[in-house]
Design a protein around this motif. Sequence first.
Motif, PDB file in Angstrom:
ATOM      1  N   VAL A  47      -5.432  -5.333   6.402  1.00  0.00           N
ATOM      2  CA  VAL A  47      -5.503  -3.978   5.856  1.00  0.00           C
ATOM      3  C   VAL A  47      -5.545  -3.005   7.030  1.00  0.00           C
ATOM      4  O   VAL A  47      -6.408  -3.128   7.909  1.00  0.00           O
ATOM      5  N   ASP A  57      -5.440   1.142   8.448  1.00  0.00           N
ATOM      6  CA  ASP A  57      -5.608   2.567   8.155  1.00  0.00           C
ATOM      7  C   ASP A  57      -4.523   3.306   8.921  1.00  0.00           C
ATOM      8  O   ASP A  57      -4.539   3.363  10.151  1.00  0.00           O
ATOM      9  N   VAL A  85     -11.361  -5.518  -0.166  1.00  0.00           N
ATOM     10  CA  VAL A  85     -10.303  -4.647  -0.683  1.00  0.00           C
ATOM     11  C   VAL A  85      -9.529  -5.431  -1.733  1.00  0.00           C
ATOM     12  O   VAL A  85      -9.011  -6.519  -1.444  1.00  0.00           O
ATOM     13  N   GLY A 123       0.825  -1.195   0.000  1.00  0.00           N
ATOM     14  CA  GLY A 123       0.000   0.000   0.000  1.00  0.00           C
ATOM     15  C   GLY A 123       0.859   1.245   0.000  1.00  0.00           C
ATOM     16  O   GLY A 123       2.091   1.188   0.097  1.00  0.00           O
ATOM     17  N   GLN A 160      -3.974   3.815   3.443  1.00  0.00           N
ATOM     18  CA  GLN A 160      -4.118   2.363   3.531  1.00  0.00           C
ATOM     19  C   GLN A 160      -2.759   1.688   3.443  1.00  0.00           C
ATOM     20  O   GLN A 160      -1.959   1.985   2.559  1.00  0.00           O
ATOM     21  N   SER A 161      -2.506   0.789   4.368  1.00  0.00           N
ATOM     22  CA  SER A 161      -1.311  -0.051   4.283  1.00  0.00           C
ATOM     23  C   SER A 161      -1.727  -1.497   4.500  1.00  0.00           C
ATOM     24  O   SER A 161      -2.791  -1.774   5.064  1.00  0.00           O
ATOM     25  N   GLN A 179      -3.470   3.125  -5.158  1.00  0.00           N
ATOM     26  CA  GLN A 179      -4.403   2.403  -4.294  1.00  0.00           C
ATOM     27  C   GLN A 179      -5.680   2.100  -5.073  1.00  0.00           C
ATOM     28  O   GLN A 179      -6.237   2.965  -5.742  1.00  0.00           O
TER      29      GLN A 179
END
Length: 271
Positions: free
Chosen positions: A95, A97, A207, A67, A102-103, A221
């Motif tokens: 996932v 935040d 996602v 991300g 997002q990472s 992303q």
Amino acid sequence: MKSRIHSLLALVAAITFAALPLHAQVKVGDLVQADVLDGGLTKRGTYMTALRLTLSDGWKTYWRAPGDAGIPPQFDWGRSQNLGHLEITWPTPHVFDQNGMQSIGYKTQLVLPVEITPADPSRPVQLRGKVEVGICKDICVPGTLAIDHQLDAKAGRNPAIAAAMAQRPFTEKEGGVTSATCRLSPVEGGMRLQARIAMPSAGGQEVAVIEPGSPRIWASQTETRREGGALLAVSDLIPVTGGPLAIDRSAIRITVLGKRHAVDIRGCTPG
């Protein structure tokens, strides 16, 4: 365009965090411990092993596609002995935040299964090299971990490796994927890829992560949404060094991360 600019700014922010002067006082070895797990020989004559990263409380590390706010791991096994082929199985990541960005990665611990084919089956394998990782909490700390371990051919089945293998994403068949198409359209500086994946829901807020299949291409992303029995995923693909852009649809990899499971999709057809 706005989403691409936001992603680029996020990438710059991640690099800036990685360069904070505080890193001169914090070493990655103080935050993560690396060791190698032995799983012995398989029936195919390959070694089953795993790299285990144990993280300090509150810290996380990253998946292969981390991300915009993450630092991807890099592996160098060039100093290994009797290493023929090496294949990594990535467990399903989480996932996160991270400050509105997002990472994708792991917290607490990462057990990364590795199957190794020796160049000469009659000789032992010495796994020797380095792993470059990013460890993040309020700041990101990049660093290098050294690996030096002779694999144990007589080791038995390792429960930690088996558990990590069981956490891999589903294949397309297992995930019920019936088709995956990709439509390309030009955008400023690159191409926009819109993938349409016919598959049942993976659970919760899905996602999708699009990997373009080339380190010379940056992917923004992904914007993901449902349209009935199909999942739509859109990402902008930009050449890192500028210039012309060639997209190989067969090399594109799409991972759908859901609440119940993840699905790994290899390649897509025009559509």
